[in-house]
Design a protein around this motif. Structure first.
Motif, PDB file in Angstrom:
ATOM      1  N   MET A   1     -17.133  -3.702   4.808  1.00  0.00           N
ATOM      2  CA  MET A   1     -15.756  -3.557   5.269  1.00  0.00           C
ATOM      3  C   MET A   1     -15.559  -2.145   5.816  1.00  0.00           C
ATOM      4  SD  MET A   1     -12.186  -3.833   3.094  1.00  0.00           S
ATOM      5  CE  MET A   1     -12.490  -5.559   2.700  1.00  0.00           C
ATOM      6  N   GLN A   2     -14.950  -2.073   7.004  1.00  0.00           N
ATOM      7  CA  GLN A   2     -14.716  -0.779   7.631  1.00  0.00           C
ATOM      8  C   GLN A   2     -13.653  -0.009   6.856  1.00  0.00           C
ATOM      9  OE1 GLN A   2     -13.649  -1.071  11.706  1.00  0.00           O
ATOM     10  NE2 GLN A   2     -13.594   1.142  12.050  1.00  0.00           N
ATOM     11  N   ALA A   3     -13.886   1.284   6.692  1.00  0.00           N
ATOM     12  CA  ALA A   3     -12.929   2.104   5.952  1.00  0.00           C
ATOM     13  C   ALA A   3     -11.616   2.204   6.720  1.00  0.00           C
ATOM     14  CB  ALA A   3     -13.519   3.495   5.716  1.00  0.00           C
ATOM     15  N   TRP A   4     -10.528   2.217   5.973  1.00  0.00           N
ATOM     16  CA  TRP A   4      -9.208   2.395   6.559  1.00  0.00           C
ATOM     17  C   TRP A   4      -8.463   3.419   5.706  1.00  0.00           C
ATOM     18  CZ3 TRP A   4      -5.598   0.585   2.932  1.00  0.00           C
ATOM     19  CH2 TRP A   4      -6.105  -0.303   1.970  1.00  0.00           C
ATOM     20  N   LYS A   5      -7.473   4.054   6.292  1.00  0.00           N
ATOM     21  CA  LYS A   5      -6.783   5.149   5.631  1.00  0.00           C
ATOM     22  C   LYS A   5      -5.372   4.721   5.227  1.00  0.00           C
ATOM     23  CE  LYS A   5      -9.290   8.862   7.996  1.00  0.00           C
ATOM     24  NZ  LYS A   5      -9.180  10.089   8.839  1.00  0.00           N
ATOM     25  N   PHE A   6      -4.962   5.205   4.048  1.00  0.00           N
ATOM     26  CA  PHE A   6      -3.612   4.908   3.589  1.00  0.00           C
ATOM     27  C   PHE A   6      -2.939   6.183   3.072  1.00  0.00           C
ATOM     28  CE2 PHE A   6      -6.335   4.143  -0.120  1.00  0.00           C
ATOM     29  CZ  PHE A   6      -5.669   4.828  -1.127  1.00  0.00           C
ATOM     30  N   TYR A   7      -1.610   6.123   3.077  1.00  0.00           N
ATOM     31  CA  TYR A   7      -0.790   7.252   2.634  1.00  0.00           C
ATOM     32  C   TYR A   7       0.326   6.715   1.740  1.00  0.00           C
ATOM     33  CZ  TYR A   7       2.550  11.155   2.915  1.00  0.00           C
ATOM     34  OH  TYR A   7       3.419  12.173   2.622  1.00  0.00           O
ATOM     35  N   PHE A   8       0.525   7.334   0.567  1.00  0.00           N
ATOM     36  CA  PHE A   8       1.579   6.945  -0.362  1.00  0.00           C
ATOM     37  C   PHE A   8       2.616   8.054  -0.464  1.00  0.00           C
ATOM     38  CE2 PHE A   8      -1.328   3.811  -2.436  1.00  0.00           C
ATOM     39  CZ  PHE A   8      -0.428   2.751  -2.518  1.00  0.00           C
ATOM     40  N   ILE A   9       3.882   7.650  -0.595  1.00  0.00           N
ATOM     41  CA  ILE A   9       4.928   8.559  -1.029  1.00  0.00           C
ATOM     42  C   ILE A   9       5.700   7.840  -2.132  1.00  0.00           C
ATOM     43  CG2 ILE A   9       6.515   7.818   0.815  1.00  0.00           C
ATOM     44  CD1 ILE A   9       7.636  10.718   0.754  1.00  0.00           C
ATOM     45  N   THR A  10       5.899   8.525  -3.258  1.00  0.00           N
ATOM     46  CA  THR A  10       6.452   7.893  -4.452  1.00  0.00           C
ATOM     47  C   THR A  10       7.712   8.615  -4.894  1.00  0.00           C
ATOM     48  OG1 THR A  10       4.207   7.313  -5.154  1.00  0.00           O
ATOM     49  CG2 THR A  10       5.942   7.158  -6.814  1.00  0.00           C
ATOM     50  N   PHE A  11       8.758   7.834  -5.167  1.00  0.00           N
ATOM     51  CA  PHE A  11      10.025   8.365  -5.653  1.00  0.00           C
ATOM     52  C   PHE A  11      10.282   7.815  -7.053  1.00  0.00           C
ATOM     53  CE2 PHE A  11      10.370   8.341  -1.046  1.00  0.00           C
ATOM     54  CZ  PHE A  11      10.882   9.602  -0.775  1.00  0.00           C
ATOM     55  N   GLY A  12      11.066   8.586  -7.839  1.00  0.00           N
ATOM     56  CA  GLY A  12      11.575   8.027  -9.082  1.00  0.00           C
ATOM     57  C   GLY A  12      10.749   8.323 -10.309  1.00  0.00           C
ATOM     58  N   CYS A  13      10.723   7.341 -11.211  1.00  0.00           N
ATOM     59  CA  CYS A  13      10.296   7.542 -12.591  1.00  0.00           C
ATOM     60  C   CYS A  13       8.778   7.575 -12.741  1.00  0.00           C
ATOM     61  CB  CYS A  13      10.884   6.435 -13.473  1.00  0.00           C
ATOM     62  SG  CYS A  13      10.258   4.782 -13.078  1.00  0.00           S
ATOM     63  N   LYS A  14       8.357   7.864 -13.964  1.00  0.00           N
ATOM     64  CA  LYS A  14       6.930   7.900 -14.279  1.00  0.00           C
ATOM     65  C   LYS A  14       6.288   6.527 -14.136  1.00  0.00           C
ATOM     66  CE  LYS A  14       7.210  11.908 -17.347  1.00  0.00           C
ATOM     67  NZ  LYS A  14       8.593  12.251 -16.971  1.00  0.00           N
ATOM     68  N   VAL A  15       7.048   5.465 -14.372  1.00  0.00           N
ATOM     69  CA  VAL A  15       6.503   4.121 -14.186  1.00  0.00           C
ATOM     70  C   VAL A  15       6.122   3.903 -12.724  1.00  0.00           C
ATOM     71  CG1 VAL A  15       7.076   1.667 -14.256  1.00  0.00           C
ATOM     72  CG2 VAL A  15       7.649   3.133 -16.191  1.00  0.00           C
ATOM     73  N   ASN A  16       6.944   4.394 -11.796  1.00  0.00           N
ATOM     74  CA  ASN A  16       6.592   4.298 -10.382  1.00  0.00           C
ATOM     75  C   ASN A  16       5.316   5.079 -10.076  1.00  0.00           C
ATOM     76  OD1 ASN A  16       8.306   2.509  -9.128  1.00  0.00           O
ATOM     77  ND2 ASN A  16       9.296   4.030  -7.836  1.00  0.00           N
TER      78      ASN A  16
ATOM     79  N   GLU B   1      -7.596   7.417   0.879  1.00  0.00           N
ATOM     80  CA  GLU B   1      -6.285   8.054   0.921  1.00  0.00           C
ATOM     81  C   GLU B   1      -6.337   9.324   1.753  1.00  0.00           C
ATOM     82  OE1 GLU B   1      -2.559   8.949  -2.067  1.00  0.00           O
ATOM     83  OE2 GLU B   1      -4.582   8.859  -2.903  1.00  0.00           O
ATOM     84  N   CYS B   2      -5.270   9.546   2.522  1.00  0.00           N
ATOM     85  CA  CYS B   2      -5.176  10.763   3.328  1.00  0.00           C
ATOM     86  C   CYS B   2      -3.869  11.477   3.012  1.00  0.00           C
ATOM     87  CB  CYS B   2      -5.276  10.443   4.821  1.00  0.00           C
ATOM     88  SG  CYS B   2      -3.987   9.361   5.460  1.00  0.00           S
ATOM     89  N   ASP B   3      -3.812  12.757   3.341  1.00  0.00           N
ATOM     90  CA  ASP B   3      -2.636  13.577   3.045  1.00  0.00           C
ATOM     91  C   ASP B   3      -1.673  13.666   4.216  1.00  0.00           C
ATOM     92  OD1 ASP B   3      -3.577  14.183   0.477  1.00  0.00           O
ATOM     93  OD2 ASP B   3      -4.792  15.839   1.238  1.00  0.00           O
ATOM     94  N   ASP B   4      -2.060  13.140   5.358  1.00  0.00           N
ATOM     95  CA  ASP B   4      -1.236  13.209   6.566  1.00  0.00           C
ATOM     96  C   ASP B   4      -0.884  11.791   7.011  1.00  0.00           C
ATOM     97  OD1 ASP B   4      -0.041  13.620   8.984  1.00  0.00           O
ATOM     98  OD2 ASP B   4      -1.707  14.681   9.918  1.00  0.00           O
ATOM     99  N   PRO B   5       0.391  11.396   6.952  1.00  0.00           N
ATOM    100  CA  PRO B   5       0.737  10.029   7.344  1.00  0.00           C
ATOM    101  C   PRO B   5       0.371   9.703   8.789  1.00  0.00           C
ATOM    102  CG  PRO B   5       2.705  11.388   7.121  1.00  0.00           C
ATOM    103  CD  PRO B   5       1.567  12.171   6.543  1.00  0.00           C
ATOM    104  N   ALA B   6       0.319  10.721   9.644  1.00  0.00           N
ATOM    105  CA  ALA B   6      -0.023  10.482  11.045  1.00  0.00           C
ATOM    106  C   ALA B   6      -1.453   9.959  11.205  1.00  0.00           C
ATOM    107  CB  ALA B   6       0.168  11.760  11.854  1.00  0.00           C
ATOM    108  N   GLN B   7      -2.298  10.172  10.208  1.00  0.00           N
ATOM    109  CA  GLN B   7      -3.683   9.714  10.277  1.00  0.00           C
ATOM    110  C   GLN B   7      -3.888   8.365   9.585  1.00  0.00           C
ATOM    111  OE1 GLN B   7      -6.070  12.822   8.566  1.00  0.00           O
ATOM    112  NE2 GLN B   7      -5.537  14.336  10.129  1.00  0.00           N
TER     113      GLN B   7
END
Length: 357
Positions: A1-16, A34-40
């Motif tokens: 499977m070809q590698a793909w990049k993802f970006y997370f941003i999380t709001f709220g509680c520790k459960v999230n 995972e990447c640090d730049d959403p543009a990528q």
């Protein structure tokens, strides 16, 4: 499977935060990086919160901002604010940015199969009874990992939207809790945060699990022989009503417990607590428990959540709260202004106070 990049941003509680980590590990197992730049990123995921109007607004604004930053990425909105997004769009914002996939909190578990349309679909057929979501983790990005043991809440405090967004109480099997705690300790984490949406309701959906205190005793008995002295647990949040004889005795008996409590207090005035739907405890319950714990924990941390400006709050209620704070050895407090949430009972109350008050 070809590698793909993802970006997370999380709001709220520790459960999230915990659920984002679980999705992170699941997507990495499927070839994601995972990447640090959403543009990528090929996939951008907003894990949202709705506990306050500000939290909902922050997540909604993140959707707009991230669409501009990553116009070609698959944009996913999930979490507690996801079910409110359509209401926002209908109320005069029909031209707002649309995510490619909106998954309310109850369907967040579907993302464990991956972020793509053909994978993130609810199973066909008759509706099934809710079950504990199969999130699990093997590590954490921060030094103190979160260990989720419970989800949902059925108490319906009058100010709280969580029962509408997370649904009924669901408890994690004790053997799964113990296994994950062991994984995290073996991975080198020295302190683990035991967390849930409402720990007081642990076990109410399955009597075989016992309550939260029995879970804590089982966890300590299983892991203390191997890890006491080099690993410990911290409890995310308790209510004063939990600090009864069984609760205090369990706290004093556990060998791996950090000498710290964070209390979901909200107020000290009993009339305000009753209007909040929290008349099942008093502030004095906390004081009595702290007095008993002092002999066992002569030095301890003590924090509390406090809501200011609840509808109908009077000057004498504020004076009662301030007196209680002065008399109680708090290390810190999380103080929030009351946030009006549509769909809650308090939204319909009289006596809403001006924001400046």
């Amino acid at each position: 499977m070809q590698a793909w990049k993802f970006y997370f941003i999380t709001f709220g509680c520790k459960v999230n935060q915990y659920e984002t980590q679980s999705l992170r590990e699941a997507w990495q197992a499927r070839g994601g990086v995972e990447c640090d730049d959403p543009a990528q990123a090929d996939v951008v995921c907003v894990n949202s919160c709705a506990i306050t109007a500000r939290g909902e607004r922050d997540a909604r604004n993140a959707v707009f901002r991230l669409r501009r930053a990553a116009p070609a990425a698959r944009l996913i909105l999930t979490g507690c604010a996801a079910r409110l997004f359509e209401d926002f769009r209908r109320h005069g914002h029909e031209d707002c940015v649309q995510p490619d996939l909106v998954l309310p909190q109850g369907d967040k578990r579907l993302l464990l199969a991956g972020p793509w349309t053909e994978e993130a679909q609810a199973p066909a057929g008759e509706a099934q009874a809710p079950s504990y979501p199969p999130f699990a983790i093997s590590g954490f990005r921060r030094a103190r990992p979160v260990l989720k043991v419970q989800d949902g809440c059925q108490h319906r405090c009058t100010y709280c939207i969580v029962p509408l967004t997370r649904g009924r109480c669901l408890s994690r099997p004790p053997e799964d809790v113990i296994a994950e705690a062991r994984r995290l300790l073996l991975a080198g984490h020295a302190e683990i945060m035991i967390s849930g949406i409402n720990l007081r309701q642990y076990g109410r959906d399955n009597a075989d699990f016992g309550d939260f205190w029995s879970l804590l005793r089982r966890l300590d008995a299983a892991l203390a022989p191997e890890f006491a002295g080099r690993g410990r647990f911290r409890i995310s949040s308790l209510e004063p009503s939990q600090l009864d004889d069984e609760g205090v005795e369990t706290l004093m008996a556990c060998r791996m417990l950090c000498p710290q409590l964070h209390i979901s207090l909200q107020h000290a005035s009993q009339p305000v607590l009753r209007r909040m739907g929290r008349g099942h405890y008093t502030a004095e319950m906390l004081q009595r428990a702290v007095e008993r714990l002092h002999a066992h924990w002569p030095v301890m941390g003590l924090g509390a959540d406090i809501i200011a400006g609840f509808p109908g709050e009077r000057e004498e209620d504020v004076a009662c709260l301030l007196d209680f704070v002065r008399e109680t050895p708090f290390s810190y407090a999380h103080v929030f202004p009351y946030s009006r949430r549509p769909g809650t009972a308090a939204d319909r109350f009289d006596g809403h106070l001006p924001q400046q008050v």
